[in-house]
Write a protein that holds these residues in place. Structure first.
Motif, mmCIF file in Angstrom:
data_model
loop_
_atom_site.group_PDB
_atom_site.id
_atom_site.type_symbol
_atom_site.label_atom_id
_atom_site.label_comp_id
_atom_site.label_asym_id
_atom_site.label_seq_id
_atom_site.Cartn_x
_atom_site.Cartn_y
_atom_site.Cartn_z
ATOM 1 N N GLU A 1 9.892 17.862 -46.181
ATOM 2 C CA GLU A 1 10.778 17.732 -45.300
ATOM 3 C C GLU A 1 10.273 16.559 -44.205
ATOM 4 N N ALA A 2 9.279 16.457 -43.415
ATOM 5 C CA ALA A 2 8.860 15.970 -42.704
ATOM 6 C C ALA A 2 8.706 14.454 -43.312
ATOM 7 N N VAL A 3 8.707 14.328 -44.777
ATOM 8 C CA VAL A 3 8.333 13.170 -45.342
ATOM 9 C C VAL A 3 9.541 12.627 -45.312
ATOM 10 N N ASN A 4 10.425 13.334 -46.041
ATOM 11 C CA ASN A 4 11.895 12.594 -46.695
ATOM 12 C C ASN A 4 13.018 12.956 -46.065
ATOM 13 N N ARG A 5 12.807 14.080 -44.874
ATOM 14 C CA ARG A 5 13.991 14.248 -44.193
ATOM 15 C C ARG A 5 13.494 14.473 -42.661
ATOM 16 N N TRP A 6 13.116 13.449 -42.611
ATOM 17 C CA TRP A 6 12.742 13.411 -41.044
ATOM 18 C C TRP A 6 13.858 12.618 -40.203
ATOM 19 N N THR A 7 14.267 14.254 -39.070
ATOM 20 C CA THR A 7 15.407 14.025 -38.565
ATOM 21 C C THR A 7 15.116 13.714 -36.933
ATOM 22 N N VAL A 8 15.266 12.445 -36.474
ATOM 23 C CA VAL A 8 15.157 11.900 -35.071
ATOM 24 C C VAL A 8 15.926 10.989 -33.901
ATOM 25 N N LYS A 9 15.996 11.682 -32.804
ATOM 26 C CA LYS A 9 16.966 11.321 -32.274
ATOM 27 C C LYS A 9 16.549 9.827 -31.667
ATOM 28 N N PRO A 10 16.573 8.642 -31.553
ATOM 29 C CA PRO A 10 16.992 7.903 -31.070
ATOM 30 C C PRO A 10 17.180 7.963 -29.339
ATOM 31 N N VAL A 11 16.143 7.428 -28.319
ATOM 32 C CA VAL A 11 16.909 7.389 -27.000
ATOM 33 C C VAL A 11 17.987 5.739 -26.770
ATOM 34 N N GLY A 12 17.562 5.416 -27.423
ATOM 35 C CA GLY A 12 18.608 3.969 -27.468
ATOM 36 C C GLY A 12 17.571 2.538 -28.103
ATOM 37 N N SER A 13 18.577 1.635 -27.489
ATOM 38 C CA SER A 13 18.028 0.110 -28.773
ATOM 39 C C SER A 13 17.166 -0.558 -27.614
ATOM 40 N N GLU A 14 16.006 -1.578 -28.335
ATOM 41 C CA GLU A 14 16.028 -2.698 -27.455
ATOM 42 C C GLU A 14 16.844 -4.064 -26.696
ATOM 43 N N GLY A 15 18.244 -3.676 -26.800
ATOM 44 C CA GLY A 15 19.295 -4.255 -26.135
ATOM 45 C C GLY A 15 19.854 -5.511 -26.787
ATOM 46 N N TYR A 16 20.410 -6.280 -25.654
ATOM 47 C CA TYR A 16 21.043 -7.956 -26.382
ATOM 48 C C TYR A 16 19.416 -8.932 -26.339
ATOM 49 N N ARG A 17 17.930 -8.313 -25.691
ATOM 50 C CA ARG A 17 17.308 -8.838 -25.583
ATOM 51 C C ARG A 17 16.600 -9.195 -27.072
ATOM 52 N N THR A 18 16.569 -8.286 -27.499
ATOM 53 C CA THR A 18 16.024 -8.828 -29.433
ATOM 54 C C THR A 18 17.549 -8.361 -30.282
ATOM 55 N N ALA A 19 18.123 -8.143 -29.941
ATOM 56 C CA ALA A 19 19.976 -8.115 -31.602
ATOM 57 C C ALA A 19 19.980 -9.099 -31.501
ATOM 58 N N GLU A 20 19.755 -9.209 -33.153
ATOM 59 C CA GLU A 20 20.516 -10.022 -33.605
ATOM 60 C C GLU A 20 21.516 -10.570 -33.750
ATOM 61 N N VAL A 21 22.947 -9.170 -33.230
ATOM 62 C CA VAL A 21 23.769 -9.816 -33.483
ATOM 63 C C VAL A 21 25.071 -9.194 -31.959
ATOM 64 N N THR A 22 25.873 -9.117 -31.963
ATOM 65 C CA THR A 22 26.445 -8.219 -30.866
ATOM 66 C C THR A 22 28.124 -7.363 -31.459
ATOM 67 N N LEU A 23 28.302 -6.066 -31.773
ATOM 68 C CA LEU A 23 29.301 -5.695 -32.086
ATOM 69 C C LEU A 23 30.812 -5.964 -31.800
ATOM 70 N N GLY A 24 31.644 -5.681 -31.841
ATOM 71 C CA GLY A 24 32.793 -6.027 -30.881
ATOM 72 C C GLY A 24 32.904 -7.699 -30.646
ATOM 73 N N GLY A 25 33.596 -7.152 -30.056
ATOM 74 C CA GLY A 25 33.998 -8.522 -29.790
ATOM 75 C C GLY A 25 35.768 -8.929 -29.684
ATOM 76 N N ILE A 26 36.408 -10.238 -29.712
ATOM 77 C CA ILE A 26 37.574 -10.306 -29.565
ATOM 78 C C ILE A 26 38.216 -9.694 -30.203
ATOM 79 N N ALA A 27 39.545 -9.277 -30.718
ATOM 80 C CA ALA A 27 39.798 -7.721 -31.230
ATOM 81 C C ALA A 27 40.519 -8.708 -32.378
ATOM 82 N N THR A 28 39.865 -8.032 -33.592
ATOM 83 C CA THR A 28 41.282 -8.914 -34.553
ATOM 84 C C THR A 28 42.521 -8.759 -34.954
ATOM 85 N N ASP A 29 43.476 -8.153 -34.111
ATOM 86 C CA ASP A 29 44.716 -7.284 -34.318
ATOM 87 C C ASP A 29 45.484 -9.278 -33.596
#
Ligand code: FDA
Length: 402
Positions: free
Chosen positions: A327-355
């Protein structure tokens, strides 16, 4: 000062803005491209470890996120990965496929920047660097922009191409979103994408000895996506001092939301329990972590045995404990608390609405003459060259119309 009259004002000399200016110029339009940075295409220059993963052979709408991922289909079909590759080859730039259809320059990402600036110059487009747009407004049937050098430009078409918020240190701003709102366009919620995930202090302490280790993994969302199905990526995973990174984690980060868990398989395809049982039958004197070290890297095996409290020789360990390791090798379930944010993100999700936009031309439906292209639009690709292809395709599409 008397305003200068041109056909097209492109704000942002990134991937999308330069492609759009090149195309509009080729069609005989008088084009200005303004950017507050000192150099054009800075994200291209640093991308792909300096070699720019400029497209993906498997590019298609399946590899994009957003309110309506199918919005990208038209532009991606009109100017494809193969069309961009033809330009790369015509410019004499050597390239290679690294993995999973990802195409990189053999030498340097700067060659792609040069191809675009040369293309713009040949097409007669004017590039103005170190200049910001201070104010932009409707003026008659066009637009008027006040620039930071004191000049005023009147243009029939205005193209918003300032990208997203990722890496503010490199000059990223939310300018396109504000400008679009100013013209009455809807903007969807934005968040960092393709970004390393972070974990709580207790877990980080346990994982600390693994920092720097990388394994091939399958990383999946623990919950289903709104359209059903569970996003899952088989690529490298990297343990870091802050949490988890590597391509598989960056990919899943675009689907992950606060409070959700991810599941990780670090020996994908291997039946760890069966392999440990077989090792036990063959040589019960072998230490458990040594046997596990034949399936995963040794450092990971030691850490997992420690975390699961499974010690000693295989002969002393029961099935229950071996299943725990599986289980520990192949079904490791883990909850991140956050992300490194815009400082290191390669892209921004969302934006000007396509409709709000016409999918053939990228023109705002309710604001004729206004175009939005590239990362500023609510279209975000997977890791692997998809985001540049969206920039090329959307820039090209607007360049045929503006
Ligand atoms: P982009 O961000 O390229 O350009 C926007 C331009 O607008 C910039 O030149 C900026 O200076 C300018 N600007 C911003 N605000 C302004 C303002 N207020 N006034 C005037 N100018 C303004 N993708 C991929 O497909 N393959 C890859 O290998 C990589 N690698 C990669 C590495 C790293 C470190 C990052 C951060 C990102 C990537 N990406 C990538 C993603 C890719 O870089 C991104 O999707 C495109 O650059 C988006 O192109 P745009 O032209 O939309 O924006």
């Amino acid at each position: 000062m008397k305003p200068l009259g041109i056909d097209v004002l492109v704000v942002g000399a990134g991937a999308a803005g330069m492609m759009c200016a090149w195309e509009a110029g080729r069609r005989g339009r008088s084009v200005w491209v303004v950017d507050h940075a000192r150099a054009p295409g800075e994200k291209i220059r640093i991308s792909g470890g300096g070699r720019c993963n400029f497209t993906n052979l498997g590019c298609g709408p399946h590899a994009f996120l957003g309110e309506n991922p199918r919005f990208a289909t038209s532009a991606l079909k009109r100017f494809t990965q193969h069309d961009f590759l033809k330009r790369v080859e015509a410019a004499g730039i050597g390239w290679h496929e690294k993995t999973l259809g990802q195409l990189f320059c053999d030498d340097s990402a700067k060659q792609i920047v040069r191809m675009l600036t040369d293309g713009m110059a040949e097409a007669g487009a004017t590039l103005r660097l170190g200049v910001a747009v201070e104010r932009v407004a409707r003026s008659g049937d066009g637009f008027e922009a006040a620039l930071s050098d004191g000049s005023v430009v009147r243009a029939r078409s205005l193209v918003l191409a300032t990208g997203g918020k990722s890496i503010p240190k490199m000059g990223a701003t939310g300018w396109a979103y504000d400008a679009a709102r100013g013209f009455g366009l809807r903007v969807t919620e934005t968040r960092p994408g393709l970004v390393p995930l972070t974990f709580e202090a207790g877990l980080l302490e346990t994982l600390a000895p693994l920092a720097g280790l990388s394994v091939e993994a399958v990383v999946s969302s623990a919950s289903s996506s709104p359209k059903g199905g569970r996003p899952s990526f088989r690529e490298g995973l990297l343990f870091t001092h802050r949490g988890l990174s590597g391509p598989s984690i960056l990919q899943i980060s675009s689907y992950w939301r606060e409070g959700e868990a991810i599941t990780v398989a670090m020996a994908p395809g291997a039946d760890v329990f069966a392999a440990l049982k077989a090792a036990k039958a063959a040589n019960g004197k072998q230490a458990v972590h040594t046997a596990l070290g034949h399936i995963t890297p040794r450092r990971l095996a030691e850490s997992l045995c420690e975390r699961e409290g499974v010690h000693g020789k295989l002969a002393e360990v029961g099935d229950k404990a071996l299943r725990r390791l599986d289980e520990a090798v192949n079904r490791w379930t883990v909850k991140p608390v956050g992300s490194e944010g815009y400082r290191t993100a390669e892209v921004t999700l969302g934006g000007i609405a396509t409709d709000q936009l016409d999918q053939q031309t990228m023109q705002a439906k309710a604001a004729p003459g206004l175009y939005v292209i590239g990362e500023a639009v609510d279209v975000t690709g997977w890791l692997g060259g998809y985001n540049f292809q969206w920039a090329w395709s959307s820039g090209w599409a607007a360049g045929q119309a503006c």
